[in-house]
Write a protein that holds these residues in place. Structure first.
Motif, PDB file in Angstrom:
ATOM      1  N   THR A 158     -10.594  -2.429 -11.128  1.00  0.00           N
ATOM      2  CA  THR A 158      -9.622  -2.666 -12.196  1.00  0.00           C
ATOM      3  C   THR A 158     -10.281  -2.799 -13.563  1.00  0.00           C
ATOM      4  O   THR A 158      -9.678  -3.333 -14.492  1.00  0.00           O
ATOM      5  CB  THR A 158      -8.815  -3.940 -11.887  1.00  0.00           C
TER       6      THR A 158
ATOM      7  N   THR B 179     -10.547   3.811 -13.995  1.00  0.00           N
ATOM      8  CA  THR B 179     -10.630   3.405 -12.584  1.00  0.00           C
ATOM      9  C   THR B 179      -9.268   3.090 -11.982  1.00  0.00           C
ATOM     10  O   THR B 179      -9.132   3.055 -10.762  1.00  0.00           O
ATOM     11  CB  THR B 179     -11.522   2.162 -12.452  1.00  0.00           C
ATOM     12  N   LEU B 180      -8.264   2.841 -12.836  1.00  0.00           N
ATOM     13  CA  LEU B 180      -6.922   2.503 -12.338  1.00  0.00           C
ATOM     14  C   LEU B 180      -5.884   3.054 -13.296  1.00  0.00           C
ATOM     15  O   LEU B 180      -5.943   2.798 -14.506  1.00  0.00           O
ATOM     16  CB  LEU B 180      -6.754   0.984 -12.208  1.00  0.00           C
TER      17      LEU B 180
ATOM     18  N   GLY C 100       0.807  -1.203   0.000  1.00  0.00           N
ATOM     19  CA  GLY C 100       0.000   0.000   0.000  1.00  0.00           C
ATOM     20  C   GLY C 100       0.843   1.256   0.000  1.00  0.00           C
ATOM     21  O   GLY C 100       1.998   1.263   0.421  1.00  0.00           O
TER      22      GLY C 100
ATOM     23  N   SER D 192      -7.752   4.908  -8.784  1.00  0.00           N
ATOM     24  CA  SER D 192      -6.642   4.344  -8.013  1.00  0.00           C
ATOM     25  C   SER D 192      -5.376   4.429  -8.858  1.00  0.00           C
ATOM     26  O   SER D 192      -5.436   4.454 -10.093  1.00  0.00           O
ATOM     27  CB  SER D 192      -6.932   2.882  -7.653  1.00  0.00           C
TER      28      SER D 192
ATOM     29  N   LEU E   9       0.348   0.459  -4.470  1.00  0.00           N
ATOM     30  CA  LEU E   9      -1.039   0.782  -4.790  1.00  0.00           C
ATOM     31  C   LEU E   9      -1.567   1.905  -3.908  1.00  0.00           C
ATOM     32  O   LEU E   9      -1.540   1.807  -2.678  1.00  0.00           O
ATOM     33  CB  LEU E   9      -1.924  -0.457  -4.621  1.00  0.00           C
ATOM     34  N   ASN E  10      -2.042   2.972  -4.568  1.00  0.00           N
ATOM     35  CA  ASN E  10      -2.789   4.023  -3.886  1.00  0.00           C
ATOM     36  C   ASN E  10      -4.261   3.779  -4.210  1.00  0.00           C
ATOM     37  O   ASN E  10      -4.730   4.071  -5.305  1.00  0.00           O
ATOM     38  CB  ASN E  10      -2.340   5.404  -4.373  1.00  0.00           C
ATOM     39  N   GLU E  11      -4.970   3.238  -3.264  1.00  0.00           N
ATOM     40  CA  GLU E  11      -6.289   2.669  -3.542  1.00  0.00           C
ATOM     41  C   GLU E  11      -7.418   3.636  -3.211  1.00  0.00           C
ATOM     42  O   GLU E  11      -7.458   4.231  -2.145  1.00  0.00           O
ATOM     43  CB  GLU E  11      -6.468   1.387  -2.720  1.00  0.00           C
ATOM     44  N   HIS E  12      -8.331   3.803  -4.191  1.00  0.00           N
ATOM     45  CA  HIS E  12      -9.588   4.509  -3.961  1.00  0.00           C
ATOM     46  C   HIS E  12     -10.707   3.547  -4.359  1.00  0.00           C
ATOM     47  O   HIS E  12     -11.172   3.562  -5.491  1.00  0.00           O
ATOM     48  CB  HIS E  12      -9.663   5.798  -4.795  1.00  0.00           C
ATOM     49  N   GLU E  13     -11.129   2.712  -3.428  1.00  0.00           N
ATOM     50  CA  GLU E  13     -12.151   1.702  -3.734  1.00  0.00           C
ATOM     51  C   GLU E  13     -11.768   0.978  -5.020  1.00  0.00           C
ATOM     52  O   GLU E  13     -12.387   1.157  -6.074  1.00  0.00           O
ATOM     53  CB  GLU E  13     -13.526   2.356  -3.857  1.00  0.00           C
ATOM     54  N   LEU E  14     -10.751   0.166  -4.930  1.00  0.00           N
ATOM     55  CA  LEU E  14     -10.078  -0.432  -6.083  1.00  0.00           C
ATOM     56  C   LEU E  14     -11.053  -1.044  -7.080  1.00  0.00           C
ATOM     57  O   LEU E  14     -11.866  -1.892  -6.750  1.00  0.00           O
ATOM     58  CB  LEU E  14      -9.088  -1.500  -5.598  1.00  0.00           C
TER      59      LEU E  14
END
Length: 705
Positions: free
Chosen positions: A463, A547-548, A426, A578, A456-461
């Motif tokens: 893909t 989204t990614l 993360g 993300s 990973l910089n996750e915003h409600e992952l």
């Protein structure tokens, strides 16, 4: 580790063992390296107090020397008969004496198994402990009234005699003493019985007073004794602390160091053969630090060299493609584990290794293992859901807990010891110390990554819609591999972005992007060429419906990034998707790490040919081998790096420490089958039994493999 390092073809035994009458020089060197590795990787507290004990023991030498000088009316031989006693205490007690450390740690450094800064740190701590012990001893001898009558006169005479010696004779007398002490260490490791070792120690240290030589710790103790005696009116000379340290102790320190290193360590090192540590090596593996790591780094011994740790190396030997996933909170890190499972599932023998990294306060002791074991019990239970998340993608799952005072650094230590193919971790919002690189700045300059890193910089992952900005840098190939896996396993739609300086370059940009997509197996991807010339704005526009975003680490040098804008950091802030940062091990030179421009590839006609051997990484799509087997492991042709110019500082990924998991029982009920305390101030536990039980439960339910 000792079995690996110390035993040679002819069977050199472990330290303290004796089998044959005589060791070869190579075998003696192996024993010294094993002992040095243990010493250099010791904690600062252990080193200091061991040095303190040695300094106090030196006080015994000074006390007996002065007492016998007074009792024998300064007889040249009888007065020194007990001089070696303090040194015998040190040798037998295993205390750390500075002059003894001119051999083992230096030998480790010569082999490039320890860095020069690590050697200097070791010396500084030991010397500080020695001087502190000597100061305490001098204080007790003077103010405690241990010396009286003729002994006071003898002590002040002995202590003041060195002040009459000019600098260079004092220096060379100290060099001869350094030769004697370092020689004692070498002969001690070559000895096969305690009597021989004791006799050598006694006779060698007896030569110091008989030869009118000088030892730095004894000299420091004598200087302080003179100062204390003067304050008590027992000595009429005018000795200042500055004059005593600079005019007397400093030349003795330099002489002892030179004598130990040049006259003993280097001579004995070069008399050994090139196979001095051949038995300790594994085929195809290099155990030596790179030159930048050796000159500037902080690594040493088993903290850097994973093959010395036979336990952990054997634990993961023979596995397929393995993704290590450091987490900080089992309750919230499920998306990272799921992404790792998708990457591993593209291989027939994919493995996800979940490592819960728990940062503890510095005041918490990990030496006994009790605190670490309690945390690991709760951690094992807390990772049950994560095991199920990973196993749902038909991969093997293993879990571990690492309890450490330095969580971020322990991720890299764990990766070096266990050698995964990739690390997925993360992005720590509170750790903004580097510019879109996986390491801290000092580590970026001195170390090579042990494997591929995915941050990973996750915003409600999600893909489902992926964007890869690319300029043909070395890390964008890893981005392509990840995207292709997600396209195959999750049905992701992939778009590729290349930013050019103007409309006149659009056709060249399209040709480059098409060639790059075909080379990396993404011919079905949407190709987007932005002719705005602003990489950051171009990424923000293209990522509006994505989204990614998968973006490669910048290849710009550390100093170059300090005077430029913060591209990667701004991308994180400007897009709602993300962001996944990818970085592949690279053998950039120190100049490139400091001043590299990170320019984009401009020779678009030939795609992105990369030089084999410039870097190595694992093909996340190929099940045909471990790191280094992929021809894509090299850097690019030297013209660029990263998916964008890499124009500034970005947030460094990190585990952030994280709290200990609090969502499990106090007692997980699982036997923790493999415990390895004290790996660089960390407590490591592998939950093999818990993993096996979870796998068995899935098989019973029909959900297993």
């Amino acid at each position: 580790m000792r079995e690996v390092v110390e035993r040679s073809r002819s069977g050199a035994p472990a330290v303290g063992e004796a089998v044959r009458d005589r060791f070869s020089s190579d075998e003696v060197f192996q024993r010294i390296i094993a002992a040095a590795d243990e010493e250099v990787t010791s904690g600062s507290r252990e080193l200091f107090f061991s040095g303190l004990a040695a300094g106090l023991a030196i006080t015994i030498t000074f006390m007996l020397y002065a007492s016998l000088t007074a009792a024998t009316d300064s007889h040249p031989i009888l007065s020194v008969l007990l001089y070696p006693l303090g040194f015998i205490y040190i040798i037998i007690g295993g205390y750390q004496l500075y002059t003894e450390n001119t051999l083992p740690p230096v030998a480790l450094t010569l082999e490039r198994l320890a860095s020069v800064p690590t050697l200097l740190r070791h010396w500084l701590i030991v010397l500080a402990g020695n001087f502190t012990g000597g100061a305490i001893g001098a204080l007790v001898l003077s103010y405690g009234g241990v010396f009286s009558g003729d002994t006071v006169a003898a002590a002040t005479y002995i202590s003041s005699s060195g002040f009459d010696v000019p600098f260079w004779p004092l220096f060379f007398k100290a060099a001869m003493a350094g030769l004697i002490v370092a020689g004692v260490v070498w002969v001690g490791f070559a000895s096969t019985d305690s009597f021989t070792r004791l006799a050598v120690v006694y006779l060698a240290f007896l030569a110091i007073p008989l030869g009118n030589l000088y030892h730095v710790v004894v000299s420091f103790t004598e200087v302080l004794y003179l100062i204390f005696a003067e304050s008590l009116g027992q000595y009429s000379g005018a000795v200042g602390l500055y004059d005593g340290l600079v005019g007397f102790v400093l030349p003795v320190l330099l002489g002892n160091t030179l004598g130990g290193i040049v006259l003993v360590t280097l001579v004995n090192y070069f008399q050994t053969s090139e196979e001095r540590l051949e038995e300790a090596r594994f085929e195809g593996m290099s155990r030596r630090l790179t030159v930048p790591e050796w000159v500037f780094g902080r690594a040493a011994g088993r903290s850097y060299v994973p093959i010395l740790d036979a336990t952990e190396a054997a634990l993961f030997a023979g596995e397929g493609y393995r993704v290590m996933v450091p987490i900080t909170n089992p309750r919230t890190d499920g998306p990272i584990v799921e992404l790792a499972a998708r990457l591993a599932s593209s291989h027939e023998e994919g493995v996800v290794h979940i490592v819960h990294v728990v940062q503890t306060p510095e005041r918490m002791s990990l030496s006994s293992g009790d605190a670490g074991r309690r945390i690991a019990d709760v951690s094992a239970e807390g990772m049950r859901n994560l095991r199920s998340t990973a196993a749902a993608h038909d991969v093997e799952v293993s879990t571990s807990t690492v309890v450490s005072h330095h969580s971020f650094g322990e991720v890299f230590n764990m990766a070096r010891r266990t050698r995964p193919d990739a690390v997925l971790m993360g992005w720590g919002d509170d750790q903004l110390w580097s510019a879109a690189r996986a390491e801290r700045p000092i580590d970026e300059l001195t170390n090579q990554l042990p494997c591929d890193f995915l941050i990973l910089n996750e915003h409600e992952l999600d893909t489902s819609r992926i964007l890869i900005p690319t300029s043909g840098g070395p890390d964008s190939a890893l981005s392509a591999e990840v995207a292709k896996v997600l396209a195959e396993t999750a049905g992701a739609e992939v778009s590729l972005l290349h930013v050019v300086d103007g409309a006149e370059d659009r056709s060249r940009g399209e040709a480059f992007l098409a060639a790059w997509a075909e080379k990396h197996g993404l011919s079905d991807a949407e190709l987007v060429v932005d002719d705005g010339g602003d990489v950051e704005a171009g990424i923000a526009r293209a990522a509006a419906d994505k989204t990614l975003v998968i973006i490669g680490a910048t290849e710009k040098g550390l100093l170059s990034r300090l005077v430029s804008n913060s591209l990667h950091l701004d991308v994180i802030n400007d897009v709602d998707a993300s962001v996944l940062l990818t970085e592949r091990p690279s053998s950039r030179s120190l100049r490139e790490r400091l001043f590299g421009s990170g320019r984009r590839a401009t020779d678009l006609s030939r795609g992105v040919e990369r030089e084999p051997g410039r870097s190595e990484g694992a093909d996340v799509r190929s099940s045909g081998g471990r790191r280094g087997d992929d021809a894509n492991g090299g850097a690019d042709d030297g013209t660029g790096g990263g998916p964008a110019p890499g124009t500034g500082d970005g947030p460094a990924p990190g585990t952030g420490g994280g709290p200990a998991p609090g969502n499990g029982r106090d007692d997980a009920g699982d036997e923790l089958s493999d415990e390895r305390p004290n790996h660089d101030d960390a407590y490591v536990v592998d939950h093999e039994n818990a993993d096996e039980e979870a796998s068995a439960d899935r098989d019973d339910d029909g959900d297993g493999r």
